[in-house]
Design a protein around this motif. Structure first.
Motif, PDB file in Angstrom:
ATOM      1  N   GLY A 108      18.687  41.569 -19.892  1.00  0.00           N
ATOM      2  CA  GLY A 108      19.165  40.377 -19.203  1.00  0.00           C
ATOM      3  C   GLY A 108      20.287  40.651 -18.231  1.00  0.00           C
ATOM      4  N   GLY A 109      20.021  40.381 -16.963  1.00  0.00           N
ATOM      5  CA  GLY A 109      21.049  40.383 -15.931  1.00  0.00           C
ATOM      6  C   GLY A 109      20.946  39.022 -15.281  1.00  0.00           C
ATOM      7  N   ILE A 110      20.157  38.964 -14.201  1.00  0.00           N
ATOM      8  CA  ILE A 110      19.801  37.655 -13.633  1.00  0.00           C
ATOM      9  C   ILE A 110      18.909  36.905 -14.624  1.00  0.00           C
ATOM     10  CG2 ILE A 110      18.636  36.498 -11.711  1.00  0.00           C
ATOM     11  CD1 ILE A 110      19.279  38.937 -10.001  1.00  0.00           C
ATOM     12  N   THR A 111      18.016  37.656 -15.245  1.00  0.00           N
ATOM     13  CA  THR A 111      17.126  37.074 -16.241  1.00  0.00           C
ATOM     14  C   THR A 111      17.907  36.760 -17.512  1.00  0.00           C
ATOM     15  OG1 THR A 111      15.277  38.372 -15.401  1.00  0.00           O
ATOM     16  CG2 THR A 111      15.041  37.444 -17.603  1.00  0.00           C
ATOM     17  N   ARG A 112      17.742  35.543 -18.018  1.00  0.00           N
ATOM     18  CA  ARG A 112      18.420  35.154 -19.258  1.00  0.00           C
ATOM     19  C   ARG A 112      17.474  35.352 -20.430  1.00  0.00           C
ATOM     20  NH1 ARG A 112      19.980  29.167 -17.970  1.00  0.00           N
ATOM     21  NH2 ARG A 112      19.779  29.120 -20.244  1.00  0.00           N
ATOM     22  N   CYS A 113      17.967  36.030 -21.457  1.00  0.00           N
ATOM     23  CA  CYS A 113      17.122  36.332 -22.608  1.00  0.00           C
ATOM     24  C   CYS A 113      16.669  35.068 -23.342  1.00  0.00           C
ATOM     25  CB  CYS A 113      17.866  37.255 -23.577  1.00  0.00           C
ATOM     26  SG  CYS A 113      18.163  38.908 -22.906  1.00  0.00           S
ATOM     27  N   ASP A 114      17.496  34.008 -23.315  1.00  0.00           N
ATOM     28  CA  ASP A 114      17.073  32.771 -23.984  1.00  0.00           C
ATOM     29  C   ASP A 114      15.902  32.127 -23.253  1.00  0.00           C
ATOM     30  OD1 ASP A 114      18.906  32.292 -21.893  1.00  0.00           O
ATOM     31  OD2 ASP A 114      19.358  30.289 -22.652  1.00  0.00           O
TER      32      ASP A 114
ATOM     33  N   ASP B 271      18.093  42.302 -24.645  1.00  0.00           N
ATOM     34  CA  ASP B 271      19.437  42.852 -24.529  1.00  0.00           C
ATOM     35  C   ASP B 271      20.048  42.347 -23.221  1.00  0.00           C
ATOM     36  OD1 ASP B 271      21.692  44.277 -25.104  1.00  0.00           O
ATOM     37  OD2 ASP B 271      20.883  46.230 -24.529  1.00  0.00           O
ATOM     38  N   GLY B 272      21.335  41.977 -23.258  1.00  0.00           N
ATOM     39  CA  GLY B 272      21.979  41.521 -22.035  1.00  0.00           C
ATOM     40  C   GLY B 272      22.306  40.042 -22.072  1.00  0.00           C
ATOM     41  N   THR B 273      22.196  39.378 -20.937  1.00  0.00           N
ATOM     42  CA  THR B 273      22.608  37.973 -20.799  1.00  0.00           C
ATOM     43  C   THR B 273      21.917  37.065 -21.813  1.00  0.00           C
ATOM     44  OG1 THR B 273      22.907  38.338 -18.424  1.00  0.00           O
ATOM     45  CG2 THR B 273      22.810  36.050 -19.174  1.00  0.00           C
ATOM     46  N   ASN B 274      22.717  36.410 -22.637  1.00  0.00           N
ATOM     47  CA  ASN B 274      22.220  35.455 -23.647  1.00  0.00           C
ATOM     48  C   ASN B 274      21.235  36.081 -24.625  1.00  0.00           C
ATOM     49  OD1 ASN B 274      23.783  33.676 -22.216  1.00  0.00           O
ATOM     50  ND2 ASN B 274      22.137  32.253 -21.705  1.00  0.00           N
ATOM     51  N   ASP B 275      21.438  37.377 -24.953  1.00  0.00           N
ATOM     52  CA  ASP B 275      20.516  38.021 -25.885  1.00  0.00           C
ATOM     53  C   ASP B 275      20.656  37.454 -27.294  1.00  0.00           C
ATOM     54  OD1 ASP B 275      23.016  39.111 -26.223  1.00  0.00           O
ATOM     55  OD2 ASP B 275      22.340  41.178 -26.410  1.00  0.00           O
TER      56      ASP B 275
END
Length: 379
Positions: free
Chosen positions: A312-318, A342-346
């Motif tokens: 998750g970067g631009i892509t949100r894991c949620d 893994d990453g943003t909102n993981d």
């Protein structure tokens, strides 16, 4: 995007490359009418995006109207290496004195066009190159300089071209290069490039591959896309705006970002598995895009397990988790899924999956762990 032979010849003709006159036909009646107009003898040629048509009986010379009808009936509907012939090209017969080979391909390693020429045309060029590597002359062209007369003379001299056709051959190669550049092609190939009895040169065949990414600049070329001949999965993915390539394995792959997806393919192979596809859902993927991606992956009956590898970067894991939950609600997959977020909102994404308690969905914290798990589940 690959063109049919006659489409390639029509493209060549727009750039002044000499080609025999001809006409396409989709029925026996159209083929016979075209043959009558062109005159006899003429050639009936199967139009499929595969080589070896002549050996398969897909190219026949018709001496008269009766033979034109017989050959058209035999070729239309013929199966050539898994490709059904739906169209034929009726072409004026040529008086052939010699057969050469010429092609221009974009050489990614050299980052410039590669022009190739051989006097041993009319046969599989791979066999020619294998038996006698010196028979196929190669020359890289600086794209800023373009194809020049001295390039043509050097190619002709090294290939052993007859002296009296060096000039017309050079002119043809220059026009071929012009078509390659202006149409944004990845490959243009002429095999055979013929020398006629009156010492003229012409493209008797045409193999053209256009860069898909440039088609928005060439609407006429985009209109030539043969949807029926495309892989159904790849067509489905394109319609959904997904970057997708079908592969031969049984592990479905989805990631966000081309680099991550390629790394995922490598790690799956390292774990002993074989990927069924490359699918890049892109940055900022929303739930709807994830649902569509799942549909595309599962449309391949060879897929026995699916790996989601999301950083998750631009892509949100949620959002990815919501898309997977929605996909399970709509599609109800029967194969196991392994998900690595893994990453943003993981944390939020993993919690959504845990609360949804989807059947046969496994979560992993590392890429290697996910790869090993999906290979194990794929069987």
């Amino acid at each position: 995007m690959d063109l049919l032979e006659y489409q390639g010849k029509q493209l060549f003709a727009r750039h002044g490359v000499p080609v025999p006159s001809g006409s396409p036909a989709t029925t026996v009646e159209e083929a016979v009418a075209a043959a009558d107009e062109i005159g006899y003898p003429c050639v009936v040629k199967a139009q499929v995006q595969i080589g070896g048509r002549g050996k398969a009986g897909g190219i026949k010379v018709a001496k008269d109207r009766q033979e034109a009808e017989e050959h058209s009936k035999a070729i239309l509907g013929m199966d050539i290496k898994g490709h059904t012939v739906h169209e034929v090209w009726i072409e004026a017969a040529s008086d052939i004195a010699a057969e050469y080979y010429a092609s221009i391909v974009f050489d990614r390693s050299a980052k410039r066009p590669l022009v190739m020429l051989s006097t041993q045309g009319g046969m599989d060029i791979e066999e020619v190159a294998e038996k006698d590597p010196t028979a196929l002359v190669r020359l890289h062209v600086d794209p800023l300089l373009g194809f020049q007369d001295f390039h043509a003379r050097r190619l002709a001299f090294e290939a052993g071209v007859d002296a009296d056709v060096v000039r017309p051959l050079g002119a043809l190669l220059a026009k071929l290069y012009d078509a390659f550049v202006k149409e944004e092609a990845m490959l243009v190939e002429v095999n055979p490039l013929i020398v006629t009895a009156d010492r003229q040169v012409a493209a008797l065949d045409a193999k053209v591959t256009l860069d898909d990414n440039s088609l928005f600049r060439h609407p006429d070329n985009a209109a030539l896309r043969n949807v029926a001949a495309e892989d159904e999965q790849e067509r489905m993915a394109r319609e959904r705006g997904l970057t997708f390539v079908k592969l031969d394995g049984n592990v479905g792959i989805l990631g966000n970002g081309a680099g991550l997806v390629m790394s995922t393919l490598d790690v799956v192979a390292q774990a002993g598995g074989s990927a069924a596809n490359f699918l890049d859902a892109g940055g900022g993927s929303k739930a709807e895009a994830i649902t569509q991606a799942v549909e595309v992956i599962l449309s391949n009956p060879n897929v026995t397990a699916v790996l989601f590898n999301i950083f998750g970067g631009i892509t949100r894991c949620d959002e990815v988790a919501r898309g997977l939950i929605e996909a399970f609600d709509q599609i109800k997959p029967s194969v196991p899924f392994v998900v690595r977020l893994d990453g943003t909102n993981d944390v939020e994404g993993r919690k959504l999956l845990a609360d949804a308690n989807l059947p046969n969905v496994h979560t992993e914290s590392t890429m290697l762990g996910a790869a090993k798990k999906v290979v194990e589940l794929a069987g």
